[in-house]
Write an enzyme that holds these catalytic residues in place. Structure first.
Site, PDB file in Angstrom:
ATOM      1  N   LYS A  22      28.055  39.387  49.108  1.00 51.79           N
ATOM      2  CA  LYS A  22      28.057  38.422  48.002  1.00 51.79           C
ATOM      3  C   LYS A  22      29.476  38.100  47.546  1.00 51.79           C
ATOM      4  O   LYS A  22      29.853  36.940  47.404  1.00 51.79           O
ATOM      5  CB  LYS A  22      27.272  39.000  46.812  1.00 51.79           C
ATOM      6  CG  LYS A  22      27.493  38.269  45.509  1.00 51.79           C
ATOM      7  CD  LYS A  22      26.681  38.853  44.377  1.00 51.79           C
ATOM      8  CE  LYS A  22      27.340  39.954  43.591  1.00 51.79           C
ATOM      9  NZ  LYS A  22      28.406  39.541  42.666  1.00 51.79           N
ATOM     10  N   ASN A  23      30.277  39.159  47.322  1.00 52.26           N
ATOM     11  CA  ASN A  23      31.592  38.930  46.726  1.00 52.26           C
ATOM     12  C   ASN A  23      32.602  38.366  47.717  1.00 52.26           C
ATOM     13  O   ASN A  23      33.730  38.055  47.340  1.00 52.26           O
ATOM     14  CB  ASN A  23      32.094  40.209  46.054  1.00 52.26           C
ATOM     15  CG  ASN A  23      31.288  40.506  44.802  1.00 52.26           C
ATOM     16  OD1 ASN A  23      30.537  39.645  44.335  1.00 52.26           O
ATOM     17  ND2 ASN A  23      31.430  41.713  44.275  1.00 52.26           N
ATOM     18  N   ASP A 117      30.702  39.327  29.254  1.00 48.02           N
ATOM     19  CA  ASP A 117      29.371  39.541  29.795  1.00 48.02           C
ATOM     20  C   ASP A 117      28.910  40.941  29.458  1.00 48.02           C
ATOM     21  O   ASP A 117      29.491  41.593  28.608  1.00 48.02           O
ATOM     22  CB  ASP A 117      29.299  39.243  31.294  1.00 48.02           C
ATOM     23  CG  ASP A 117      30.085  40.227  32.116  1.00 48.02           C
ATOM     24  OD1 ASP A 117      30.469  41.275  31.588  1.00 48.02           O
ATOM     25  OD2 ASP A 117      30.313  39.938  33.300  1.00 48.02           O
ATOM     26  N   ASP A 305      31.473  49.041  41.180  1.00 46.13           N
ATOM     27  CA  ASP A 305      30.100  48.646  41.527  1.00 46.13           C
ATOM     28  C   ASP A 305      29.262  49.819  42.036  1.00 46.13           C
ATOM     29  O   ASP A 305      28.040  49.746  42.046  1.00 46.13           O
ATOM     30  CB  ASP A 305      30.126  47.539  42.593  1.00 46.13           C
ATOM     31  CG  ASP A 305      30.753  46.274  42.052  1.00 46.13           C
ATOM     32  OD1 ASP A 305      30.461  45.921  40.906  1.00 46.13           O
ATOM     33  OD2 ASP A 305      31.558  45.654  42.774  1.00 46.13           O
TER      34      ASP A 305
HETATM   35  N1  EPU Z   1      41.088  41.611  34.172  1.00 43.43           N
HETATM   36  C1  EPU Z   1      41.919  41.187  33.170  1.00 43.43           C
HETATM   37  N2  EPU Z   1      42.476  39.942  33.278  1.00 43.43           N
HETATM   38  C2  EPU Z   1      42.235  39.138  34.319  1.00 43.43           C
HETATM   39  C3  EPU Z   1      41.378  39.567  35.355  1.00 43.43           C
HETATM   40  C4  EPU Z   1      40.805  40.819  35.251  1.00 43.43           C
HETATM   41  O1  EPU Z   1      42.152  41.887  32.204  1.00 43.43           O
HETATM   42  O2  EPU Z   1      42.778  38.018  34.356  1.00 43.43           O
HETATM   43  C5  EPU Z   1      40.476  42.953  34.084  1.00 43.43           C
HETATM   44  C6  EPU Z   1      38.976  42.863  33.966  1.00 43.43           C
HETATM   45  O3  EPU Z   1      38.569  42.671  32.642  1.00 43.43           O
HETATM   46  C7  EPU Z   1      38.543  44.207  34.518  1.00 43.43           C
HETATM   47  C8  EPU Z   1      39.566  44.476  35.621  1.00 43.43           C
HETATM   48  O4  EPU Z   1      40.686  43.637  35.295  1.00 43.43           O
HETATM   49  O5  EPU Z   1      38.651  45.191  33.524  1.00 43.43           O
HETATM   50  C9  EPU Z   1      39.082  44.206  37.031  1.00 43.43           C
HETATM   51  O6  EPU Z   1      38.608  42.898  37.172  1.00 43.43           O
HETATM   52  P1  EPU Z   1      38.658  42.084  38.535  1.00 43.43           P
HETATM   53  O7  EPU Z   1      39.368  40.800  38.261  1.00 43.43           O
HETATM   54  O8  EPU Z   1      39.193  42.947  39.625  1.00 43.43           O
HETATM   55  O9  EPU Z   1      37.128  41.808  38.819  1.00 43.43           O
HETATM   56  P2  EPU Z   1      36.420  40.426  39.128  1.00 43.43           P
HETATM   57  O10 EPU Z   1      37.170  39.654  40.129  1.00 43.43           O
HETATM   58  O11 EPU Z   1      36.032  39.765  37.845  1.00 43.43           O
HETATM   59  C10 EPU Z   1      35.055  41.414  41.132  1.00 43.43           C
HETATM   60  C11 EPU Z   1      33.628  41.486  41.552  1.00 43.43           C
HETATM   61  C12 EPU Z   1      32.890  42.504  40.693  1.00 43.43           C
HETATM   62  C13 EPU Z   1      33.564  43.844  40.823  1.00 43.43           C
HETATM   63  C14 EPU Z   1      35.056  43.716  40.468  1.00 43.43           C
HETATM   64  C15 EPU Z   1      35.851  44.991  40.649  1.00 43.43           C
HETATM   65  C16 EPU Z   1      33.143  39.271  42.341  1.00 43.43           C
HETATM   66  C17 EPU Z   1      32.387  38.014  42.148  1.00 43.43           C
HETATM   67  N3  EPU Z   1      32.992  40.187  41.403  1.00 43.43           N
HETATM   68  O12 EPU Z   1      35.075  40.963  39.778  1.00 43.43           O
HETATM   69  O13 EPU Z   1      31.578  42.581  41.226  1.00 43.43           O
HETATM   70  O14 EPU Z   1      32.928  44.769  39.977  1.00 43.43           O
HETATM   71  O15 EPU Z   1      35.661  42.696  41.277  1.00 43.43           O
HETATM   72  O16 EPU Z   1      35.784  45.415  41.961  1.00 43.43           O
HETATM   73  O17 EPU Z   1      33.851  39.442  43.325  1.00 43.43           O
HETATM   74  C18 EPU Z   1      29.208  42.612  41.162  1.00 43.43           C
HETATM   75  O18 EPU Z   1      29.216  42.302  42.353  1.00 43.43           O
HETATM   76  O19 EPU Z   1      28.150  42.932  40.552  1.00 43.43           O
HETATM   77  C19 EPU Z   1      30.450  42.594  40.410  1.00 43.43           C
HETATM   78  C20 EPU Z   1      30.504  42.626  39.098  1.00 43.43           C
END
Ligand code: EPU
Length: 416
Positions: A22-23, A117, A305
């Site tokens: 998915k990701n 969220d 995850d």
């Molecule tokens: N963060 C910030 N600022 C930003 C971006 C992120 O503070 O600009 C913080 C977030 O709040 C969090 C941390 O950094 O505390 C990590 O966030 P990250 O950006 O790495 O996560 P994401 O890209 O929003 C993806 C996956 C998630 C998975 C995370 C961590 C997708 C669509 N989602 O989220 O997957 O948990 O990386 O590995 O790729 C899921 O599949 O159910 C899911 C939530």
């Protein structure tokens, strides 16, 4: 399907086909905004998030079709409306990843600001700061980001934290920027490497994806391609957790052991036997799991995850395990649901102390999000009586045919 009924089950036996990640696929779909033409993706899971990303692309003016099961054809005619409306972004935060490619290809984008969220606040400040380094400017009005960039220029982007989404957004913009971009402290997840390999096939010049420094030499244009999505490591992890709880022997067809080394090592410590196989991952669980301590970290650390899966496994393991969440502040909401099933779990800040019990007790519970929902189903495999997991649509966002796949290996699970 909004409820899943689960009864105590096991041992599980057989083969589980692991679907595409998915990701990864969501980001590949966003990347199609970078070049006009016809793209063909294989190993695309049939899940709600893919449907929603398809709706977003359609809203922008693309044609999205499913020519065969597992395949997704995306046609981009080069005249998109570079806009992601609130209704879609609110439903799926990953939509924010269209910002980078739209800016790069169309010089502007209007994207709804995602809210928080169920995990708590999820800011996008690092996405925006990274894009600003490349020359983009932003205005905020009426809940939307209005982004502009006449010409993106390569730059050094140092991420404060190896955020997956920020790395992807900057990467997706940098491929069409003028000159060289270096992303330091980049996220190293296998899905980032898959995105880079997709972009390179399109004609981009991306080096080092999968490591903490990614170099991108901008090119003037990109071309559409055909690509097979990597397997979903979190889906594979979920079936391994189910096996750990229920016992038995499974082959996870198509899964990549090398994408989940740390997880596999932890399950080994807990007493499971797991090894790579020419067809995927072979695994066996013959006795009650031993408790371990777990701490989530960016890849190659243990993914956030996987954490609900660990809590579910520890709930019936032998001993006490401490689980520490280092990524998402609020990601413990499902614990109350597990407690309703008789689990002995105490949370304190970002730690959970899980004292294993031999057997849980089936109860009505609610899935708060994709992974926690799947973890409740996993825990219920070792709960006496029946567990009804409500709000199961969350699980359908990320798992293809979850109930069918579990049933096929002997779990007593049904949609109701
Ligand atoms: N963060 C910030 N600022 C930003 C971006 C992120 O503070 O600009 C913080 C977030 O709040 C969090 C941390 O950094 O505390 C990590 O966030 P990250 O950006 O790495 O996560 P994401 O890209 O929003 C993806 C996956 C998630 C998975 C995370 C961590 C997708 C669509 N989602 O989220 O997957 O948990 O990386 O590995 O790729 C899921 O599949 O159910 C899911 C939530």
């Amino acid at each position: 399907m909004d409820r899943i009924a689960v009864r105590q089950s096991g041992p599980l036996e057989g083969t589980v086909p692991i679907s595409g990640a998915k990701n990864s696929v969501l980001k590949l779909m966003a990347a199609t905004a970078l070049a006009p033409g016809e793209f063909l993706l294989h190993n695309v899971p049939d899940i709600a998030d893919v449907t929603w990303m398809g709706e977003l692309l359609t809203t922008m003016g693309m044609t999205v079709e499913r020519p065969a099961p597992g395949d997704l054809r995306i046609i981009h005619d080069g005249t998109l409306v570079p806009e992601a409306p609130y209704e879609l972004v609110e439903r799926m935060r990953a939509s924010i990843v269209v910002l980078g490619p739209l800016l790069a290809r169309y010089g502007r984008a209007r994207v709804a600001l995602p809210g928080g969220d169920d995990f708590g606040p999820r800011p996008i400040d690092m996405h925006l700061r990274g894009l600003e380094e490349l020359g983009a400017s932003f205005e905020f009005a009426h809940g939307y980001i209005e982004a502009r960039a006449d010409q993106l220029i390569g730059a050094r982007v140092l991420l404060e934290f190896p955020s997956v989404g920020a790395t992807e957004n900057v990467l997706l913009a940098a491929v069409l920027a003028k000159g060289t971009t270096v992303i330091d402290n980049a996220a190293r997840e296998p899905e980032i490497a898959d995105l880079a390999s997709f972009l390179n096939r399109m004609g981009a010049r991306v080096l080092g994806a999968g490591s903490s420094t990614i170099q991108v030499d901008g090119v003037e244009q990109l071309a559409p391609v055909e690509h097979t999505v990597i397997p979903d490591r979190v889906e594979a992890a979920t079936f391994l957790a189910a096996l750990g709880v229920a016992g038995g022997e499974l082959l996870l067809a198509g899964a990549r052991h090398d994408h989940m080394d740390m997880y596999v090592a932890k399950l080994g410590e807990m007493g499971m036997r797991i090894s790579p196989d020419s067809e995927g991952i072979w695994a066996m669980s013959a006795r009650r799991l031993r408790a371990v301590d777990v701490s989530t970290l960016p890849y190659p650390g243990l993914a956030t995850d996987y954490k609900p899966l660990f809590v579910a496994m520890l709930a019936t393991a032998d001993g006490v395990g401490i689980v520490t969440e280092n990524l998402f502040a609020g990601r413990f909401r499902y614990v109350d649901e597990l407690v309703r099933m008789g689990a002995d779990i105490r949370t304190e800040g970002h730690h959970a102390v899980v004292r294993g019990r031999p057997l849980l007790s089936g109860a009505p519970v609610r899935a708060p999000d994709i992974r926690a929902g799947a973890a409740l189903v996993v825990a219920a495999l070792k709960a006496e009586g029946e567990t009804i997991v409500g709000d199961a649509h969350h699980i359908g966002r990320g798992y293809e045919r979850f109930v069918e796949k579990l049933r096929a290996v002997g779990a007593d699970v049904r949609a109701c």
